[in-house]
Design a protein around this motif. Sequence first.
Motif, PDB file in Angstrom:
ATOM      1  N   LYS A   1       0.855  -1.200   0.000  1.00 23.66           N
ATOM      2  CA  LYS A   1       0.000   0.000   0.000  1.00 23.66           C
ATOM      3  C   LYS A   1       0.879   1.234   0.000  1.00 23.66           C
TER       4      LYS A   1
ATOM      5  N   SER B   1       0.610   5.471  -0.311  1.00 20.22           N
ATOM      6  CA  SER B   1      -0.354   6.575  -0.321  1.00 20.22           C
ATOM      7  C   SER B   1      -0.147   7.394  -1.588  1.00 20.22           C
TER       8      SER B   1
ATOM      9  N   GLY C   1     -17.740  13.308  -3.797  1.00 26.63           N
ATOM     10  CA  GLY C   1     -16.333  13.567  -3.467  1.00 26.63           C
ATOM     11  C   GLY C   1     -15.542  12.267  -3.417  1.00 26.63           C
ATOM     12  N   ASP C   2     -16.126  11.240  -2.795  1.00 27.56           N
ATOM     13  CA  ASP C   2     -15.432   9.953  -2.715  1.00 27.56           C
ATOM     14  C   ASP C   2     -15.302   9.299  -4.086  1.00 27.56           C
TER      15      ASP C   2
ATOM     16  N   ASN D   1     -16.368   1.675  -2.902  1.00 29.86           N
ATOM     17  CA  ASN D   1     -17.467   2.248  -2.098  1.00 29.86           C
ATOM     18  C   ASN D   1     -17.038   3.546  -1.438  1.00 29.86           C
TER      19      ASN D   1
ATOM     20  N   PHE E   1     -15.035   4.767   2.481  1.00 30.64           N
ATOM     21  CA  PHE E   1     -13.909   3.892   2.815  1.00 30.64           C
ATOM     22  C   PHE E   1     -12.613   4.584   2.406  1.00 30.64           C
ATOM     23  N   THR E   2     -11.508   3.966   2.778  1.00 29.00           N
ATOM     24  CA  THR E   2     -10.205   4.516   2.403  1.00 29.00           C
ATOM     25  C   THR E   2      -9.420   3.454   1.634  1.00 29.00           C
TER      26      THR E   2
ATOM     27  N   ASP F   1      -6.580   2.475   2.612  1.00 25.89           N
ATOM     28  CA  ASP F   1      -6.003   1.587   3.636  1.00 25.89           C
ATOM     29  C   ASP F   1      -6.920   0.378   3.817  1.00 25.89           C
TER      30      ASP F   1
END
Length: 239
Positions: free
Chosen positions: A13, A15, A74-75, A138, A141-142, A144
């Motif tokens: 992962k 960022s 936004g997501d 979705n 959520f993030t 991560d």
Amino acid sequence: MTVKPLYRRVLLKASGEALMGEQHFGIDVSVVDRIAADIAEARALGIEVGVVIGGGNIFRGVAVASKGGDRVTGDHMGMLATVINSLALRTSLNKIGVDAVVLSAIAMPELCESFSQRQATAYMNQGKVVIFAGGTGNPFFTTDSAAALRAAEIGADALFKGTQVDGVYSADPKKDPNATRFERISHGDVIKRGLSIMDTAAIALARENNIPIIVYSIHEKGGFGDILRGGGRCTVVAD
Ligand code: UDP
């Protein structure tokens, strides 16, 4: 001497912010190239690699919500940002001869394939680097959480969390000179102490599935490979 790597299959992962380099926004291709080189090193060790990249270098959903806009939209924008980053990483990997594929949680067939657990596993078995785009697909959520979810789905032996620092510290080492680094700490203790390495949902999901989280500096060239060979600087989060 050949060193036997510690893991067979890992999920990395990174960022979105890690891709910015010195910039304040967007993608620094030389940084993406460097991360691709680290992944190539892992592949050369025979390790299967899945990757989840965030989108914070381009967009985060809260930026819309904080100005009174619709969080879900936004997501969606944030998830699209992760697709841009994923395509950038695929390009950098392909440039150096690493076979890589982007699987998106949100269908966009003109750009990349859609995610399915079966297809992801099949590609990994073939030795392709699989880049999981679109987060979980979705809102709220993030990436991560997407990383912990995909790690569980592909049966990863470890979740590597590339951060700005070389492990988990008792406090923010950039603010507190007395902060100390943990060599090892449990998932539960990370949550209990509120150590902000990943969001709580992601850590809980990793714990439930017995997946260790290896926290290391993504900016350390070759650091990923060093840890995979049993050395390097990192914190192992495991029960
Ligand atoms: N996002 C989302 N669902 C997911 C993953 C991500 O809605 O499953 C959106 C969310 O708006 C988030 C943005 O995508 O802010 C970018 O992801 P993240 O903040 O996790 O990126 P990072 O901080 O790792 O760069």
